[in-house]
Every structure is written in structure tokens, then in C-alpha cells.
Design an enzyme around this catalytic site. Structure first.
Site, PDB file in Angstrom:
ATOM      1  N   LYS A  13       8.340  -5.780  -2.561  1.00 29.28           N
ATOM      2  CA  LYS A  13       7.716  -4.637  -1.863  1.00 29.28           C
ATOM      3  C   LYS A  13       7.935  -4.737  -0.356  1.00 29.28           C
ATOM      4  CE  LYS A  13       3.584  -5.685  -3.342  1.00 29.28           C
ATOM      5  NZ  LYS A  13       3.884  -6.945  -4.067  1.00 29.28           N
ATOM      6  N   ARG A  88      -5.302  -2.026  -3.152  1.00 24.45           N
ATOM      7  CA  ARG A  88      -5.109  -3.125  -4.080  1.00 24.45           C
ATOM      8  C   ARG A  88      -6.109  -3.080  -5.233  1.00 24.45           C
ATOM      9  NH1 ARG A  88      -1.884  -6.946  -1.361  1.00 24.45           N
ATOM     10  NH2 ARG A  88      -1.528  -8.778  -2.637  1.00 24.45           N
ATOM     11  N   ARG A 127      11.219 -18.021  -1.875  1.00 28.34           N
ATOM     12  CA  ARG A 127      10.932 -17.301  -0.619  1.00 28.34           C
ATOM     13  C   ARG A 127      10.724 -18.287   0.530  1.00 28.34           C
ATOM     14  NH1 ARG A 127       6.634 -12.611  -0.494  1.00 28.34           N
ATOM     15  NH2 ARG A 127       5.255 -14.172  -1.439  1.00 28.34           N
ATOM     16  N   ARG A 160       5.313 -19.804   2.309  1.00 28.65           N
ATOM     17  CA  ARG A 160       3.960 -19.275   2.481  1.00 28.65           C
ATOM     18  C   ARG A 160       2.984 -20.161   1.717  1.00 28.65           C
ATOM     19  NH1 ARG A 160       4.008 -12.803   1.486  1.00 28.65           N
ATOM     20  NH2 ARG A 160       2.201 -13.353   0.219  1.00 28.65           N
ATOM     21  N   ARG A 171      -3.034 -15.354  -7.869  1.00 27.77           N
ATOM     22  CA  ARG A 171      -2.677 -14.022  -7.337  1.00 27.77           C
ATOM     23  C   ARG A 171      -2.238 -13.094  -8.467  1.00 27.77           C
ATOM     24  NH1 ARG A 171       1.782 -15.610  -3.469  1.00 27.77           N
ATOM     25  NH2 ARG A 171       2.070 -13.390  -3.076  1.00 27.77           N
TER      26      ARG A 171
HETATM   27  P1  AP5 Z   1       8.964  -9.847  -0.937  1.00 26.59           P
HETATM   28  O1  AP5 Z   1       9.618  -8.601  -0.459  1.00 26.59           O
HETATM   29  O2  AP5 Z   1       8.413 -10.803   0.064  1.00 26.59           O
HETATM   30  O3  AP5 Z   1       7.904  -9.515  -2.099  1.00 26.59           O
HETATM   31  P2  AP5 Z   1       6.501  -8.782  -2.038  1.00 26.59           P
HETATM   32  O4  AP5 Z   1       6.445  -7.859  -3.209  1.00 26.59           O
HETATM   33  O5  AP5 Z   1       6.256  -8.203  -0.686  1.00 26.59           O
HETATM   34  O6  AP5 Z   1       5.570 -10.017  -2.341  1.00 26.59           O
HETATM   35  P3  AP5 Z   1       4.222 -10.549  -1.667  1.00 26.59           P
HETATM   36  O7  AP5 Z   1       4.019 -11.905  -2.277  1.00 26.59           O
HETATM   37  O8  AP5 Z   1       4.273 -10.471  -0.182  1.00 26.59           O
HETATM   38  O9  AP5 Z   1       3.207  -9.534  -2.210  1.00 26.59           O
HETATM   39  P4  AP5 Z   1       1.715  -9.726  -2.375  1.00 26.59           P
HETATM   40  O10 AP5 Z   1       1.285  -8.356  -2.704  1.00 26.59           O
HETATM   41  O11 AP5 Z   1       1.313 -10.769  -3.350  1.00 26.59           O
HETATM   42  O12 AP5 Z   1       1.249 -10.349  -0.994  1.00 26.59           O
HETATM   43  P5  AP5 Z   1       0.645  -9.707   0.337  1.00 26.59           P
HETATM   44  O13 AP5 Z   1       1.411 -10.259   1.465  1.00 26.59           O
HETATM   45  O14 AP5 Z   1       0.500  -8.232   0.210  1.00 26.59           O
HETATM   46  O15 AP5 Z   1      10.060 -10.632  -1.843  1.00 26.59           O
HETATM   47  C1  AP5 Z   1       9.757 -11.884  -2.438  1.00 26.59           C
HETATM   48  C2  AP5 Z   1      11.016 -12.774  -2.409  1.00 26.59           C
HETATM   49  O16 AP5 Z   1      12.013 -12.178  -3.237  1.00 26.59           O
HETATM   50  C3  AP5 Z   1      11.637 -12.907  -1.006  1.00 26.59           C
HETATM   51  O17 AP5 Z   1      12.117 -14.218  -0.854  1.00 26.59           O
HETATM   52  C4  AP5 Z   1      12.803 -11.897  -1.020  1.00 26.59           C
HETATM   53  O18 AP5 Z   1      13.868 -12.301  -0.164  1.00 26.59           O
HETATM   54  C5  AP5 Z   1      13.205 -11.908  -2.490  1.00 26.59           C
HETATM   55  N1  AP5 Z   1      13.728 -10.620  -2.924  1.00 26.59           N
HETATM   56  C6  AP5 Z   1      13.283  -9.383  -2.548  1.00 26.59           C
HETATM   57  N2  AP5 Z   1      13.999  -8.428  -3.141  1.00 26.59           N
HETATM   58  C7  AP5 Z   1      14.907  -9.068  -3.943  1.00 26.59           C
HETATM   59  C8  AP5 Z   1      15.943  -8.613  -4.828  1.00 26.59           C
HETATM   60  N3  AP5 Z   1      16.193  -7.295  -5.002  1.00 26.59           N
HETATM   61  N4  AP5 Z   1      16.670  -9.532  -5.498  1.00 26.59           N
HETATM   62  C9  AP5 Z   1      16.415 -10.854  -5.336  1.00 26.59           C
HETATM   63  N5  AP5 Z   1      15.482 -11.346  -4.492  1.00 26.59           N
HETATM   64  C10 AP5 Z   1      14.731 -10.458  -3.816  1.00 26.59           C
HETATM   65  O19 AP5 Z   1      -0.844 -10.285   0.331  1.00 26.59           O
HETATM   66  C11 AP5 Z   1      -1.107 -11.652   0.561  1.00 26.59           C
HETATM   67  C12 AP5 Z   1      -2.626 -11.878   0.529  1.00 26.59           C
HETATM   68  O20 AP5 Z   1      -3.274 -11.110   1.574  1.00 26.59           O
HETATM   69  C13 AP5 Z   1      -3.350 -11.431  -0.750  1.00 26.59           C
HETATM   70  O21 AP5 Z   1      -3.273 -12.418  -1.768  1.00 26.59           O
HETATM   71  C14 AP5 Z   1      -4.786 -11.218  -0.226  1.00 26.59           C
HETATM   72  O22 AP5 Z   1      -5.461 -12.429  -0.055  1.00 26.59           O
HETATM   73  C15 AP5 Z   1      -4.545 -10.601   1.154  1.00 26.59           C
HETATM   74  N6  AP5 Z   1      -4.462  -9.127   1.086  1.00 26.59           N
HETATM   75  C16 AP5 Z   1      -3.372  -8.361   1.359  1.00 26.59           C
HETATM   76  N7  AP5 Z   1      -3.647  -7.057   1.189  1.00 26.59           N
HETATM   77  C17 AP5 Z   1      -4.947  -6.982   0.803  1.00 26.59           C
HETATM   78  C18 AP5 Z   1      -5.797  -5.908   0.448  1.00 26.59           C
HETATM   79  N8  AP5 Z   1      -5.368  -4.630   0.450  1.00 26.59           N
HETATM   80  N9  AP5 Z   1      -7.071  -6.179   0.089  1.00 26.59           N
HETATM   81  C19 AP5 Z   1      -7.526  -7.449   0.084  1.00 26.59           C
HETATM   82  N10 AP5 Z   1      -6.762  -8.526   0.392  1.00 26.59           N
HETATM   83  C20 AP5 Z   1      -5.471  -8.296   0.744  1.00 26.59           C
END
Ligand code: AP5
Length: 214
Positions: A13, A88, A127, A160, A171
Site C-alpha cells: 500500500k 482501519r 523490507r 521496522r 498485526r
Molecule cells: P509496503 O509498501 O511497505 O507495504 P504496506 O502495505 O504499506 O505495509 P505496512 O506494513 O506499512 O502496512 P501496515 O498497514 O501494516 O502498517 P502501517 O505503517 O500503516 O511494502 C512492503 C514490502 O514489500 C516493502 O519492502 C516493499 O518494497 C515490498 N513490495 C511492495 N510492493 C511490491 C511488489 N509489487 N512486489 C514485491 N515486493 C513489493 O501501520 C503501522 C502501525 O501504526 C500499526 O500497526 C498501528 O500500530 C499504527 N497505525 C497506523 N495507522 C493507524 C490507524 N489508522 N489507527 C490506529 N493505529 C494505526
């Protein structure tokens, strides 16, 4: 254009949302990035957010909704945004509807990133992130030119904290329980499009552009 990207942790994403936002010239609003920045600060708030993230849980809805309301009120978001990591759960989705209603706008499309469980594990395990410029790499699919070193500023790449196995499992469990119901929520409103998120970065990006008619 007001867009939301949804999907499990590691679905890609953030990678695609930042590219799409740049293409459309609108901000990429990622609550995970906002909270990671807060978690890096040695304040009571920072320590609290860090603890929640390290456990793989969600920051409170009240705080998150307020933060998004403040962010979307800024001038650069007036013409649109790509929301990544928010909403979320259903409570946050209702809060988002309310805040957009107050602004006289609404969500145009919600895109669900479809990936397989094995891919999630591989993407999260490989990652790496630059602690300075925040660029996201992958050891296999998006490696830096020099192993474990950022192409932009030469900083040593890090994992991370929440990509460690235990936290990843938590998660995924939180995603299944809290975020999955959003597919029905947005499906019922006719806003949801499911998109295959497997394949190269470029392939996924082309699919994303097709979904939004660009
Ligand atoms: P990446 O693009 O980083 O994936 P992502 O979907 O963004 O994954 P996240 O782990 O960041 O999502 P998340 O929703 O769990 O975490 P968030 O940061 O929002 O890609 C992943 C890897 O794959 C990378 O290495 C990339 O290079 C690779 N890749 C990408 N595309 C590819 C492809 N096509 N082919 C191969 N490889 C590929 O949240 C973190 C924490 O913050 C949460 O756990 C929570 O504690 C808090 N938080 C965030 N938002 C909220 C909310 N709204 N409410 C409450 N708490 C929140």
C-alpha cells in the site's frame, strides 16, 4: 480525487500510494508514517505510540481521527489525497465519512490490495527502511545499489520494529478482526474495487491507474 487504499500489512500500500500521490499531485497521507515519526520522539506521547506499535496494536481511534481531521484540513489536501493505513476499523470509517461530510466532500474510491499470505511474509521479512529519508526497500524485489545502504543518503538501512515475527502475527490478527469488516462497509456503498497486488511495482501501478481511470 479522494482515495483510500486498504489491504493487509505488507501488501504494498505504502509503495503504491506514494507513487500514485506523486502522479496525481496530491498528498499521500499515511497514518503509519505519522505515528512512526511520533514514536521516534522521546516524549510521553512518543513513548506511548511506540509501545502500541511495537505490540502490533492500534493507536486509539480518538487520537487517530483527530490527527487525520487536522491533516485533511490543510490546504494541500483540498483537491484530494491518497489515504493509506486509515481508516482501519469501522469506527474510523464512520469518523472519516463525518469529517468529509463537514467539508462537503466524499471518498471517490477505495482500493483493496489483494495478496497471498506467503507474499505478505516475504514482503515483510525483506523490507528495509532508510531511517533518514524513509525510503522503503526490499532485499530481493527492490534492493539498494549497495546492500543494506540507502541509495539517497548512504545511511545504514534498518528493519521496522514491528516487522519482527511476533509483532507481524499480531498485526495480521488485528487486521483480520478490525480492518476486514471495512470491505463490507465500503462494498455496501459501492465504493470498493478489488485489485490484484501481485507482480512487479510497475505492473501493480498500471493496474492501480486503470482502477481510477487514469
Ligand atoms: P509496503 O509498501 O511497505 O507495504 P504496506 O502495505 O504499506 O505495509 P505496512 O506494513 O506499512 O502496512 P501496515 O498497514 O501494516 O502498517 P502501517 O505503517 O500503516 O511494502 C512492503 C514490502 O514489500 C516493502 O519492502 C516493499 O518494497 C515490498 N513490495 C511492495 N510492493 C511490491 C511488489 N509489487 N512486489 C514485491 N515486493 C513489493 O501501520 C503501522 C502501525 O501504526 C500499526 O500497526 C498501528 O500500530 C499504527 N497505525 C497506523 N495507522 C493507524 C490507524 N489508522 N489507527 C490506529 N493505529 C494505526
Amino acid at each position: 480525487m479522494r482515495l483510500v487504499v486498504l489491504g493487509p500489512p505488507g501488501a504494498g500500500k505504502g509503495t503504491q500510494a506514494s507513487r500514485l500521490a506523486e502522479r496525481l499531485n496530491i498528498p499521500h497521507v499515511a497514518t503509519g508514517d505519522i505515528f512512526r515519526e511520533a514514536a521516534g520522539q522521546d516524549t510521553e506521547y512518543g513513548r506511548k505510540v511506540r509501545g502500541v506499535m511495537e505490540r502490533g496494536e492500534l493507536v486509539s481511534d480518538g487520537l487517530t481521527n483527530e490527527l487525520v481531521r487536522e491533516r485533511l484540513a490543510r490546504a494541500d489536501a483540498a483537491a484530494g489525497f491518497v489515504l493509506d493505513g486509515y481508516p482501519r476499523n469501522v469506527e474510523q470509517a464512520v469518523a472519516l465519512d463525518d469529517l468529509l461530510h463537514d467539508q462537503g466532500t466524499k471518498i471517490d474510491r477505495v482500493i483493496k490490495f489483494m495478496v497471498r499470505g506467503d507474499d505478505i511474509v516475504e514482503r515483510l521479512a525483506g523490507r528495509r527502511v532508510c531511517p533518514v529519508c524513509k525510503t522503503v526497500y526490499h532485499t530481493v524485489t527492490r534492493p539498494p545499489k549497495i546492500s543494506e545502504i540507502c541509495d539517497n543518503d548512504g545511511a545504514a538501512l534498518v528493519r521496522r520494529d514491528d516487522d519482527l515475527k511476533e509483532t507481524t502475527l499480531r498485526r495480521l490478527e488485528v487486521y483480520g478482526r478490525q480492518t476486514r469488516p471495512l470491505y463490507e462497509f465500503y462494498g455496501d456503498r459501492g465504493l470498493l474495487t478489488e485489485m490484484d497486488a501481485l507482480g512487479s511495482d510497475d505492473e501493480v501501478f498500471q493496474r492501480l491507474l486503470a482502477v481510477i481511470g487514469r
